[in-house]
Scaffold this motif. Structure first.
Motif, PDB file in Angstrom:
ATOM      1  N   GLN A 138       4.571 -20.371-118.915  1.00 56.87           N
ATOM      2  CA  GLN A 138       4.860 -21.085-117.678  1.00 56.87           C
ATOM      3  C   GLN A 138       4.809 -22.598-117.890  1.00 56.87           C
ATOM      4  O   GLN A 138       5.620 -23.337-117.322  1.00 56.87           O
ATOM      5  CB  GLN A 138       3.869 -20.661-116.588  1.00 56.87           C
ATOM      6  CG  GLN A 138       4.096 -19.248-116.070  1.00 56.87           C
ATOM      7  CD  GLN A 138       2.989 -18.795-115.145  1.00 56.87           C
ATOM      8  OE1 GLN A 138       1.804 -18.964-115.446  1.00 56.87           O
ATOM      9  NE2 GLN A 138       3.376 -18.222-114.011  1.00 56.87           N
TER      10      GLN A 138
ATOM     11  N   LEU B 185      13.982 -20.698-109.722  1.00 56.45           N
ATOM     12  CA  LEU B 185      13.179 -20.526-108.503  1.00 56.45           C
ATOM     13  C   LEU B 185      13.309 -19.104-107.976  1.00 56.45           C
ATOM     14  O   LEU B 185      12.310 -18.477-107.610  1.00 56.45           O
ATOM     15  CB  LEU B 185      13.632 -21.534-107.448  1.00 56.45           C
ATOM     16  CG  LEU B 185      12.938 -21.451-106.089  1.00 56.45           C
ATOM     17  CD1 LEU B 185      11.439 -21.701-106.225  1.00 56.45           C
ATOM     18  CD2 LEU B 185      13.569 -22.465-105.117  1.00 56.45           C
TER      19      LEU B 185
ATOM     20  N   SER C 121      13.539 -15.948-105.795  1.00 58.44           N
ATOM     21  CA  SER C 121      13.005 -15.651-104.463  1.00 58.44           C
ATOM     22  C   SER C 121      11.552 -16.081-104.320  1.00 58.44           C
ATOM     23  O   SER C 121      10.919 -15.802-103.295  1.00 58.44           O
ATOM     24  CB  SER C 121      13.126 -14.151-104.179  1.00 58.44           C
ATOM     25  OG  SER C 121      12.380 -13.399-105.142  1.00 58.44           O
ATOM     26  N   ARG C 122      11.015 -16.752-105.333  1.00 51.43           N
ATOM     27  CA  ARG C 122       9.626 -17.184-105.270  1.00 51.43           C
ATOM     28  C   ARG C 122       9.465 -18.353-104.292  1.00 51.43           C
ATOM     29  O   ARG C 122      10.405 -19.096-104.049  1.00 51.43           O
ATOM     30  CB  ARG C 122       9.130 -17.599-106.662  1.00 51.43           C
ATOM     31  CG  ARG C 122       9.058 -16.424-107.630  1.00 51.43           C
ATOM     32  CD  ARG C 122       8.579 -16.840-109.000  1.00 51.43           C
ATOM     33  NE  ARG C 122       9.531 -17.724-109.678  1.00 51.43           N
ATOM     34  CZ  ARG C 122       9.480 -18.009-110.978  1.00 51.43           C
ATOM     35  NH1 ARG C 122       8.510 -17.504-111.727  1.00 51.43           N
ATOM     36  NH2 ARG C 122      10.379 -18.807-111.522  1.00 51.43           N
ATOM     37  N   ARG C 123       8.254 -18.536-103.791  1.00 54.22           N
ATOM     38  CA  ARG C 123       7.999 -19.642-102.870  1.00 54.22           C
ATOM     39  C   ARG C 123       7.998 -20.971-103.614  1.00 54.22           C
ATOM     40  O   ARG C 123       8.459 -21.973-103.099  1.00 54.22           O
ATOM     41  CB  ARG C 123       6.666 -19.430-102.148  1.00 54.22           C
ATOM     42  CG  ARG C 123       6.655 -18.199-101.237  1.00 54.22           C
ATOM     43  CD  ARG C 123       5.293 -18.002-100.601  1.00 54.22           C
ATOM     44  NE  ARG C 123       4.987 -19.104 -99.704  1.00 54.22           N
ATOM     45  CZ  ARG C 123       3.780 -19.670 -99.615  1.00 54.22           C
ATOM     46  NH1 ARG C 123       2.805 -19.267-100.407  1.00 54.22           N
ATOM     47  NH2 ARG C 123       3.572 -20.639 -98.749  1.00 54.22           N
TER      48      ARG C 123
ATOM     49  N   GLY D 138       5.624 -19.483-109.040  1.00 49.90           N
ATOM     50  CA  GLY D 138       5.070 -18.308-108.367  1.00 49.90           C
ATOM     51  C   GLY D 138       4.684 -18.614-106.936  1.00 49.90           C
ATOM     52  O   GLY D 138       5.390 -19.318-106.216  1.00 49.90           O
ATOM     53  N   GLU D 139       3.545 -18.086-106.511  1.00 48.19           N
ATOM     54  CA  GLU D 139       3.103 -18.210-105.123  1.00 48.19           C
ATOM     55  C   GLU D 139       2.196 -19.407-104.898  1.00 48.19           C
ATOM     56  O   GLU D 139       1.728 -19.620-103.779  1.00 48.19           O
ATOM     57  CB  GLU D 139       2.377 -16.923-104.698  1.00 48.19           C
ATOM     58  CG  GLU D 139       3.281 -15.709-104.671  1.00 48.19           C
ATOM     59  CD  GLU D 139       4.494 -15.926-103.760  1.00 48.19           C
ATOM     60  OE1 GLU D 139       4.293 -16.168-102.558  1.00 48.19           O
ATOM     61  OE2 GLU D 139       5.633 -15.865-104.258  1.00 48.19           O
TER      62      GLU D 139
ATOM     63  N   ASP E  31       6.482 -28.359-109.114  1.00 49.39           N
ATOM     64  CA  ASP E  31       6.944 -28.376-107.730  1.00 49.39           C
ATOM     65  C   ASP E  31       7.024 -29.803-107.201  1.00 49.39           C
ATOM     66  O   ASP E  31       7.947 -30.148-106.456  1.00 49.39           O
ATOM     67  CB  ASP E  31       6.032 -27.523-106.856  1.00 49.39           C
ATOM     68  CG  ASP E  31       6.069 -26.061-107.242  1.00 49.39           C
ATOM     69  OD1 ASP E  31       7.174 -25.472-107.222  1.00 49.39           O
ATOM     70  OD2 ASP E  31       5.018 -25.513-107.599  1.00 49.39           O
TER      71      ASP E  31
ATOM     72  N   ASN F 247      18.224 -21.457-101.615  1.00 43.26           N
ATOM     73  CA  ASN F 247      16.806 -21.371-101.932  1.00 43.26           C
ATOM     74  C   ASN F 247      16.226 -22.739-102.312  1.00 43.26           C
ATOM     75  O   ASN F 247      15.026 -22.984-102.131  1.00 43.26           O
ATOM     76  CB  ASN F 247      16.532 -20.340-103.026  1.00 43.26           C
ATOM     77  CG  ASN F 247      17.179 -20.670-104.358  1.00 43.26           C
ATOM     78  OD1 ASN F 247      18.169 -21.413-104.431  1.00 43.26           O
ATOM     79  ND2 ASN F 247      16.633 -20.107-105.434  1.00 43.26           N
TER      80      ASN F 247
END
Length: 270
Positions: A108, A197, A199-201, A205-206, A212, A240
């Motif tokens: 990551q 990205l 469908s992740r917020r 990840g979350e 970000d 998105n």
């Protein structure tokens, strides 16, 4: 909504010295434009400071020539001036013992670095082109310059700054391409970011991390400013990315309201 609030990772318990906790930090940046920070690197840094819950005050400066590296932003900490948003973040991670990336694994971290290079070393040049060279963007930037500088300075500053940007883009390489080629590159960059990205917020990840703040600094300066250019129209093809910007925007707004509420309850003399 609560599920949309920013999930900021707190580091594991560490021993912090009073100096590390309370040393005042001053962020030196351009004055706001369009109701937000129009420099992607400064918006990146200010967003990171808020995600990391590091208090700071802001000092506005129009001329980056007075900064340590000849560009904005920079910070002042204990009379020490530190330039470059990435170097500032690295310094604050060490000095404040705060790391929003502590939860990321090696892969990551590598993906985050690759995305950061995409935004900062490539898409940035396209954003500069869209604002300063593309006639659509230049019409908006002329108004910005009129707001930043008094007459007759802005009459001279606009053309001089535009020529400077054109030369810089030519040296960097983006400026050697046609407009059609440049915006094709923009579409490829934004498509890659959109796929990462998914469908992740948030990008990893979350929970939020440094990437970000980086992504928001650039994407918000494309999607959330009143400058209608081909670059923005391309970005709108990736819903998105807009949802990501709005999610960060809303989370930061709620965080500001919480900070104000907390400050209102601090006892006098505390």
């Amino acid at each position: 909504m609560a599920d949309e609030a920013l999930a900021v990772v707190q580091p594991e318990a560490v021993v912090r010295t009073p100096a590390a906790l309370y040393s005042p930090l001053v962020l030196v940046q351009f004055p706001p434009v369009w109701g937000r920070n129009f420099s992607p690197f400064t918006l990146k840094l200010e967003t990171w400071l808020r995600l990391a819950h590091i208090p700071y005050t802001v000092r506005y400066q129009r001329n980056p020539g007075f900064s340590p590296k000849g560009k904005l932003p920079y910070v002042i900490e204990n009379s020490r001036r530190i330039g470059d948003s990435g170097l500032i973040i690295g310094h604050l991670k060490r000095s404040r013992l705060i790391d929003p990336d502590a939860w990321l694994d090696a892969r990551q971290l590598a993906e985050s670095l690759a995305l950061q290079r995409l935004f900062e070393d490539h898409l940035y040049g396209i954003l500069v082109y869209a604002r300063w060279i593309d006639p659509e963007g230049w019409a908006a930037m002329r108004q910005v310059i009129r707001g930043l500088f008094p007459p007759p300075v802005h009459w001279l500053a606009g053309p001089l700054l535009r020529r400077k940007m054109r030369r810089a883009l030519h040296r960097q390489g983006i400026g050697r391409h046609s407009q059609r080629e440049i915006y094709a590159m923009a579409r490829a960059d934004l498509a890659a970011a959109s796929i990462m990205l998914g469908s992740r917020r948030f990008f990893m990840g979350e929970q939020t991390s440094t990437i970000d703040a980086v992504a928001y600094g650039f994407l918000a300066n494309i999607l959330l400013v009143p400058v209608d250019t081909e670059l923005r129209r391309i970005a709108e093809d990736f819903p998105n990315l807009r949802r990501f910007c709005e999610r960060i925007d809303q989370g930061l707004e709620r965080a500001s309201l919480r900070d104000e509420a907390d400050a209102a309850h601090i006892p006098a003399g505390a």
